[in-house]
Write a protein that holds these residues in place. Structure first.
Motif, PDB file in Angstrom:
ATOM      1  N   ALA A 166      14.404 -29.998  -7.994  1.00  0.00           N
ATOM      2  CA  ALA A 166      15.438 -29.619  -7.028  1.00  0.00           C
ATOM      3  C   ALA A 166      15.307 -30.391  -5.720  1.00  0.00           C
ATOM      4  O   ALA A 166      16.261 -30.486  -4.946  1.00  0.00           O
ATOM      5  N   TYR A 167      14.099 -30.935  -5.451  1.00  0.00           N
ATOM      6  CA  TYR A 167      13.865 -31.631  -4.186  1.00  0.00           C
ATOM      7  C   TYR A 167      14.013 -33.144  -4.321  1.00  0.00           C
ATOM      8  O   TYR A 167      13.774 -33.876  -3.374  1.00  0.00           O
ATOM      9  N   PHE A 168      14.368 -33.582  -5.508  1.00  0.00           N
ATOM     10  CA  PHE A 168      14.700 -34.995  -5.707  1.00  0.00           C
ATOM     11  C   PHE A 168      16.211 -35.041  -5.905  1.00  0.00           C
ATOM     12  O   PHE A 168      16.716 -34.840  -7.013  1.00  0.00           O
ATOM     13  N   ILE A 169      16.860 -35.300  -4.817  1.00  0.00           N
ATOM     14  CA  ILE A 169      18.300 -35.075  -4.722  1.00  0.00           C
ATOM     15  C   ILE A 169      19.096 -35.814  -5.801  1.00  0.00           C
ATOM     16  O   ILE A 169      20.095 -35.304  -6.307  1.00  0.00           O
ATOM     17  N   VAL A 179      19.955 -33.112 -14.328  1.00  0.00           N
ATOM     18  CA  VAL A 179      19.052 -32.233 -15.081  1.00  0.00           C
ATOM     19  C   VAL A 179      19.782 -31.412 -16.145  1.00  0.00           C
ATOM     20  O   VAL A 179      19.215 -31.128 -17.204  1.00  0.00           O
ATOM     21  N   ALA A 180      21.044 -31.116 -15.893  1.00  0.00           N
ATOM     22  CA  ALA A 180      21.796 -30.339 -16.888  1.00  0.00           C
ATOM     23  C   ALA A 180      22.099 -31.172 -18.130  1.00  0.00           C
ATOM     24  O   ALA A 180      22.468 -30.632 -19.171  1.00  0.00           O
ATOM     25  N   LYS A 181      21.943 -32.484 -18.003  1.00  0.00           N
ATOM     26  CA  LYS A 181      22.269 -33.368 -19.133  1.00  0.00           C
ATOM     27  C   LYS A 181      21.057 -33.672 -20.011  1.00  0.00           C
ATOM     28  O   LYS A 181      21.169 -34.389 -20.994  1.00  0.00           O
ATOM     29  N   HIS A 200       7.732 -36.165 -20.229  1.00  0.00           N
ATOM     30  CA  HIS A 200       7.384 -36.725 -21.539  1.00  0.00           C
ATOM     31  C   HIS A 200       8.479 -36.477 -22.582  1.00  0.00           C
ATOM     32  O   HIS A 200       8.393 -36.950 -23.703  1.00  0.00           O
ATOM     33  N   GLU A 201       9.524 -35.731 -22.195  1.00  0.00           N
ATOM     34  CA  GLU A 201      10.486 -35.272 -23.193  1.00  0.00           C
ATOM     35  C   GLU A 201      11.416 -36.385 -23.678  1.00  0.00           C
ATOM     36  O   GLU A 201      11.730 -37.305 -22.933  1.00  0.00           O
ATOM     37  N   THR A 202      11.867 -36.237 -24.907  1.00  0.00           N
ATOM     38  CA  THR A 202      12.914 -37.144 -25.391  1.00  0.00           C
ATOM     39  C   THR A 202      14.257 -36.607 -24.896  1.00  0.00           C
ATOM     40  O   THR A 202      14.381 -35.425 -24.580  1.00  0.00           O
ATOM     41  N   GLY A 203      15.216 -37.497 -24.842  1.00  0.00           N
ATOM     42  CA  GLY A 203      16.558 -37.083 -24.431  1.00  0.00           C
ATOM     43  C   GLY A 203      16.637 -36.648 -22.981  1.00  0.00           C
ATOM     44  O   GLY A 203      17.475 -35.825 -22.609  1.00  0.00           O
ATOM     45  N   CYS A 204      15.757 -37.206 -22.155  1.00  0.00           N
ATOM     46  CA  CYS A 204      15.748 -36.817 -20.740  1.00  0.00           C
ATOM     47  C   CYS A 204      16.737 -37.690 -19.951  1.00  0.00           C
ATOM     48  O   CYS A 204      16.607 -38.912 -19.912  1.00  0.00           O
ATOM     49  N   ALA A 205      17.698 -37.052 -19.342  1.00  0.00           N
ATOM     50  CA  ALA A 205      18.741 -37.785 -18.608  1.00  0.00           C
ATOM     51  C   ALA A 205      18.181 -38.439 -17.342  1.00  0.00           C
ATOM     52  O   ALA A 205      18.680 -39.470 -16.898  1.00  0.00           O
ATOM     53  N   VAL A 206      17.138 -37.847 -16.791  1.00  0.00           N
ATOM     54  CA  VAL A 206      16.532 -38.425 -15.586  1.00  0.00           C
ATOM     55  C   VAL A 206      15.835 -39.735 -15.951  1.00  0.00           C
ATOM     56  O   VAL A 206      16.042 -40.768 -15.308  1.00  0.00           O
ATOM     57  N   LYS A 207      15.033 -39.685 -17.022  1.00  0.00           N
ATOM     58  CA  LYS A 207      14.319 -40.903 -17.428  1.00  0.00           C
ATOM     59  C   LYS A 207      15.304 -41.994 -17.842  1.00  0.00           C
ATOM     60  O   LYS A 207      15.085 -43.176 -17.565  1.00  0.00           O
ATOM     61  N   ALA A 208      16.391 -41.589 -18.489  1.00  0.00           N
ATOM     62  CA  ALA A 208      17.416 -42.571 -18.891  1.00  0.00           C
ATOM     63  C   ALA A 208      18.004 -43.246 -17.651  1.00  0.00           C
ATOM     64  O   ALA A 208      18.237 -44.460 -17.645  1.00  0.00           O
ATOM     65  N   ALA A 209      18.208 -42.472 -16.594  1.00  0.00           N
ATOM     66  CA  ALA A 209      18.762 -43.037 -15.353  1.00  0.00           C
ATOM     67  C   ALA A 209      17.762 -43.976 -14.688  1.00  0.00           C
ATOM     68  O   ALA A 209      18.149 -44.983 -14.095  1.00  0.00           O
ATOM     69  N   VAL A 210      16.478 -43.674 -14.839  1.00  0.00           N
ATOM     70  CA  VAL A 210      15.442 -44.572 -14.302  1.00  0.00           C
ATOM     71  C   VAL A 210      15.509 -45.891 -15.081  1.00  0.00           C
ATOM     72  O   VAL A 210      15.514 -46.976 -14.502  1.00  0.00           O
ATOM     73  N   ASP A 211      15.618 -45.775 -16.416  1.00  0.00           N
ATOM     74  CA  ASP A 211      15.673 -46.982 -17.254  1.00  0.00           C
ATOM     75  C   ASP A 211      16.898 -47.839 -16.923  1.00  0.00           C
ATOM     76  O   ASP A 211      16.836 -49.062 -16.964  1.00  0.00           O
ATOM     77  N   ARG A 212      17.989 -47.192 -16.594  1.00  0.00           N
ATOM     78  CA  ARG A 212      19.210 -47.941 -16.251  1.00  0.00           C
ATOM     79  C   ARG A 212      19.173 -48.469 -14.815  1.00  0.00           C
ATOM     80  O   ARG A 212      20.104 -49.128 -14.376  1.00  0.00           O
ATOM     81  N   PHE A 221      16.697 -30.973 -23.529  1.00  0.00           N
ATOM     82  CA  PHE A 221      16.075 -29.650 -23.513  1.00  0.00           C
ATOM     83  C   PHE A 221      16.356 -28.961 -22.177  1.00  0.00           C
ATOM     84  O   PHE A 221      16.156 -29.561 -21.113  1.00  0.00           O
ATOM     85  N   PRO A 222      16.793 -27.729 -22.245  1.00  0.00           N
ATOM     86  CA  PRO A 222      17.147 -27.057 -20.980  1.00  0.00           C
ATOM     87  C   PRO A 222      15.946 -26.899 -20.032  1.00  0.00           C
ATOM     88  O   PRO A 222      16.126 -26.853 -18.824  1.00  0.00           O
ATOM     89  N   ASP A 223      14.738 -26.852 -20.595  1.00  0.00           N
ATOM     90  CA  ASP A 223      13.563 -26.700 -19.736  1.00  0.00           C
ATOM     91  C   ASP A 223      12.846 -28.039 -19.539  1.00  0.00           C
ATOM     92  O   ASP A 223      11.645 -28.089 -19.280  1.00  0.00           O
ATOM     93  N   CYS A 224      13.590 -29.113 -19.661  1.00  0.00           N
ATOM     94  CA  CYS A 224      13.019 -30.464 -19.535  1.00  0.00           C
ATOM     95  C   CYS A 224      12.320 -30.614 -18.188  1.00  0.00           C
ATOM     96  O   CYS A 224      12.847 -30.226 -17.147  1.00  0.00           O
ATOM     97  N   LEU A 225      11.125 -31.169 -18.235  1.00  0.00           N
ATOM     98  CA  LEU A 225      10.354 -31.405 -17.005  1.00  0.00           C
ATOM     99  C   LEU A 225      10.455 -32.855 -16.562  1.00  0.00           C
ATOM    100  O   LEU A 225       9.855 -33.266 -15.585  1.00  0.00           O
ATOM    101  N   HIS A 226      11.156 -33.657 -17.330  1.00  0.00           N
ATOM    102  CA  HIS A 226      11.428 -35.078 -17.028  1.00  0.00           C
ATOM    103  C   HIS A 226      10.143 -35.900 -16.988  1.00  0.00           C
ATOM    104  O   HIS A 226      10.028 -36.850 -16.218  1.00  0.00           O
TER     105      HIS A 226
END
Ligand code: GDP
Ligand code: ZN
Length: 385
Positions: free
Chosen positions: A325-328, A334-336, A346-358, A339-344
């Motif tokens: 919540a503090y990383f604006i 996070v809703a994308k 190690h999880e697969t399908g993490c929208a945050v990590k995908a955005a980092v990769d892009r 997994f709804p409880d994704c911690l961003h």
């Protein structure tokens, strides 16, 4: 900060009396008090916090509890800001002067029970008590207003409010000597946000930014939507901007030693950084004030708090699950996550990590997140597994 106005006694005065009844708990054992006092010595816990563990007989407690409003010498209460705390007394700035105020024991006890003894930056209402011999005007605190942002410090499992009602944290780093540490900036941002404080990013010594490395870091924070500007006490660049940022607000100045915090304060108001220096010397005499904050009034409006203990304000430890919540820039993603409880992490399908990769989330910001996350997991308070 608005000019404090005289105020009529409000319901708050009565509320105090009701709350006092909750005071009838068992007095702590003396041995316990001694131990806590010793801990307090070690941990620089303020003296008002120590006061709470002194057991008082029920009789004396009842006596001090009752502060009938009718006995006040003045019908009107004044409001002001606590600029310093000295054990059982406070210096309160009411806009016109600074008044030494006592905190009635019952009010203190109630606040401590609610885990927030009165702190620098608290807004209080107080009555004036003119001394019989016409000497110094003193006051008695009648109520303390609810807090907005606060800077907190943690020692062991206890959280202390170092400064209350802080509007913003001016997070200072320097272009060089020392070079900027984005991870540290992110820590300060997270701490500020967790305390309900607006972060403001100030990149000082911009005169040393030959390769524009610092300018690029600064741009990153500006892109995220934070107030971010460069300053130099050498060339004068950005000093007006800093003054405007400070005006009419209550600000804490944070950042590593040597980045130029004192120099910046002296640049916005000559003598300001020096005043802070005096506080430092005072503490070296062995007074119990190493982490005691002092609010300093700005001539052009507002307050700054800048004491050594605040500068290195211990970064609030955040529950790792709340960190996102503090990383604006993570928030809309996070809703994308799959997994709804994704911690961003190690999880697969993490929208945050995908955005980092892009390249849409800066890798340095993501690294800060992971570091703070891992620290939070190591912390016994928040251990998730
Ligand atoms: P503090 O520890 O954060 O309060 O930092 P100081 O204000 O004591 O400054 C540390 C050193 O940086 C001093 O030698 C200052 O003269 C120097 N300094 C401060 N501001 C600037 C600046 O804008 N440019 C340069 N080149 N040096 C600065
Ligand atoms: Zn995720």
């Amino acid at each position: 900060m608005s000019t404090p106005q005289p105020d009529r006694p409000s319901k708050k005065g009565k509320k105090v009396r009701v709350a006092m009844r909750r005071n009838r708990n068992k007095p702590p054992r003396v041995s316990d008090w001694t131990r806590k006092a010793r801990d307090a010595e070690d941990n620089d816990i303020d003296t008002s916090a120590r006061e709470m563990v002194i057991a008082k007989g029920d009789l004396s407690r009842r006596r001090t509890i009752i502060v009938p409003e009718g006995e006040l010498k003045h019908e009107e209460f004044l409001s002001g800001v606590v600029v310093s705390v000295h054990g059982l007394h406070l210096q309160v700035d009411d806009g016109a002067r600074t008044v030494l105020c006592a905190v009635p024991r019952m009010l203190r006890t109630r606040m401590i029970e609610e885990r927030h003894p009165v702190a620098v930056g608290d807004r209080v209402r107080f009555s004036l008590e003119k001394s019989m011999d016409g000497g110094e005007v003193t006051g008695v605190v009648q109520s303390v207003e609810p807090r907005r942002g606060q800077l907190q410090r943690q020692s062991d499992d206890r959280v202390h409010t170092v400064v209350a009602n802080v509007d913003q944290a001016i997070i200072v780093s320097s272009a060089d000597e020392p070079p900027p540490k984005p991870n540290l900036i992110d820590r300060y941002i997270v701490s500020a946000l967790a305390g309900g404080i607006t972060p403001v990013i100030c990149m000082n010594k911009i005169d040393l930014d030959g390769d524009a490395f610092a300018a690029r870091i600064l741009a990153r924070y500006a892109t995220l939507g934070y107030a971010a500007f460069a300053t130099s006490t050498r060339t004068g660049e950005g000093i007006d901007r800093l003054r405007t940022a400070l005006k009419d607000k209550s600000s804490a100045v944070a950042g590593q030693s040597g980045v130029g915090k004192s120099s910046l304060l002296n640049a916005v108001q000559p003598g300001l950084g020096l005043k802070v220096g005096e506080v430092t010397r005072d503490t070296q005499k062995g007074r119990h004030t190493t982490t005691t904050a002092t609010l300093v009034r700005l001539e052009f409006g507002g307050f700054v708090v800048d004491t050594p203990g605040i500068r290195a304000f211990e970064l609030a430890q955040i529950d790792p699950r709340e960190l996102e919540a503090y990383f604006i820039e993570f928030v809309p993603l996070v809703a994308k996550c799959k997994f709804p409880d994704c911690l961003h992490t190690h999880e697969t399908g993490c929208a945050v990590k995908a955005a980092v990769d892009r390249g849409e989330i800066h890798s340095a910001r993501y690294e800060s997140y992971v570091r703070l996350f891992e620290e939070g997991c190591d912390n016994k308070r928040y251990a998730t597994r």
